[in-house]
Design a protein around this motif. Structure first.
Motif, PDB file in Angstrom:
ATOM      1  N   HIS A  32       0.977  -1.046   0.063  1.00 47.50           N
ATOM      2  CA  HIS A  32      -0.100  -0.036  -0.087  1.00 47.50           C
ATOM      3  C   HIS A  32       0.825   1.246  -0.056  1.00 47.50           C
ATOM      4  O   HIS A  32       2.134   1.072   0.235  1.00 47.50           O
ATOM      5  CB  HIS A  32      -0.974  -0.030   1.182  1.00 47.50           C
ATOM      6  CG  HIS A  32      -0.531   0.239   2.671  1.00 47.50           C
ATOM      7  ND1 HIS A  32       0.299  -0.740   3.142  1.00 47.50           N
ATOM      8  CD2 HIS A  32      -0.147   1.382   3.356  1.00 47.50           C
ATOM      9  CE1 HIS A  32       0.806  -0.274   4.420  1.00 47.50           C
ATOM     10  NE2 HIS A  32       0.541   1.015   4.058  1.00 47.50           N
ATOM     11  N   ASP A  34       2.622   3.499   1.518  1.00 40.81           N
ATOM     12  CA  ASP A  34       3.165   4.062   2.793  1.00 40.81           C
ATOM     13  C   ASP A  34       4.323   5.052   3.000  1.00 40.81           C
ATOM     14  O   ASP A  34       5.382   4.926   2.210  1.00 40.81           O
ATOM     15  CB  ASP A  34       3.768   2.598   3.188  1.00 40.81           C
ATOM     16  CG  ASP A  34       4.058   2.177   4.589  1.00 40.81           C
ATOM     17  OD1 ASP A  34       3.555   3.189   5.489  1.00 40.81           O
ATOM     18  OD2 ASP A  34       4.559   1.388   5.146  1.00 40.81           O
ATOM     19  N   CYS A  50       2.649  -6.203   8.001  1.00 37.36           N
ATOM     20  CA  CYS A  50       2.257  -4.890   7.917  1.00 37.36           C
ATOM     21  C   CYS A  50       1.140  -4.722   9.029  1.00 37.36           C
ATOM     22  O   CYS A  50       0.076  -5.135   8.864  1.00 37.36           O
ATOM     23  CB  CYS A  50       1.642  -4.397   6.517  1.00 37.36           C
ATOM     24  SG  CYS A  50       1.135  -2.933   6.397  1.00 37.36           S
ATOM     25  N   CYS A  53      -2.159  -2.389   6.637  1.00 41.52           N
ATOM     26  CA  CYS A  53      -3.091  -3.078   5.586  1.00 41.52           C
ATOM     27  C   CYS A  53      -3.264  -4.539   5.946  1.00 41.52           C
ATOM     28  O   CYS A  53      -3.907  -5.026   5.304  1.00 41.52           O
ATOM     29  CB  CYS A  53      -2.573  -2.879   4.195  1.00 41.52           C
ATOM     30  SG  CYS A  53      -1.023  -3.773   3.793  1.00 41.52           S
TER      31      CYS A  53
END
Length: 127
Positions: A32, A34, A50, A53
């Motif tokens: 994602h 980040d 993570c 996500c």
């Protein structure tokens, strides 16, 4: 091999730099957008997590999560990413078959079903 595999998979999905080591090291998540290091990786354990996500797992889990495929599909994709077959699925490392709990005549010696022992509660519609 696990540390190289997890690093290659993360790099394939866009990780800029994968920190190496047994302890969990922070990194930016490639799954994602980040801006800060919201993920952790342990290359020697071959694990990733993570915290934003919820992407997590080993090399197979990450491929299954990202590609939306089953284990067999992940093996094919992982073989393409790594260029060779991953050692965990090579023919020499076949898993042992699971132990059967029940044989053809019922419970094995020393193992009893709660149904045959009369421990099953019955639903009483009148109560």
């Amino acid at each position: 091999m696990a540390e190289q595999a997890i690093a290659d998979v993360l790099a394939h999905y866009g990780a800029d730099c994968v920190p190496e080591g047994y302890k969990w090291a922070p990194m930016k998540c490639p799954f994602h957008d980040d801006r800060s290091a919201s993920a952790s990786v342990s290359t020697e354990r071959g694990s990733f997590k993570c915290h934003a996500c919820e992407a997590h797992g080993d090399t197979y889990s990450l491929v299954m999560w990202k590609e939306g495929c089953d284990f067999a599909g992940a093996v094919e994709i992982l073989t393409g990413i790594l260029g060779t077959e991953h050692p965990a699925v090579s023919k020499g490392n076949a898993r042992k078959p699971r132990r059967r709990v029940f044989d053809a005549e019922g419970a094995n010696a020393g193992q009893h079903s709660i149904f045959s022992a009369g421990l099953r509660r019955r639903f009483d519609a009148g109560a």
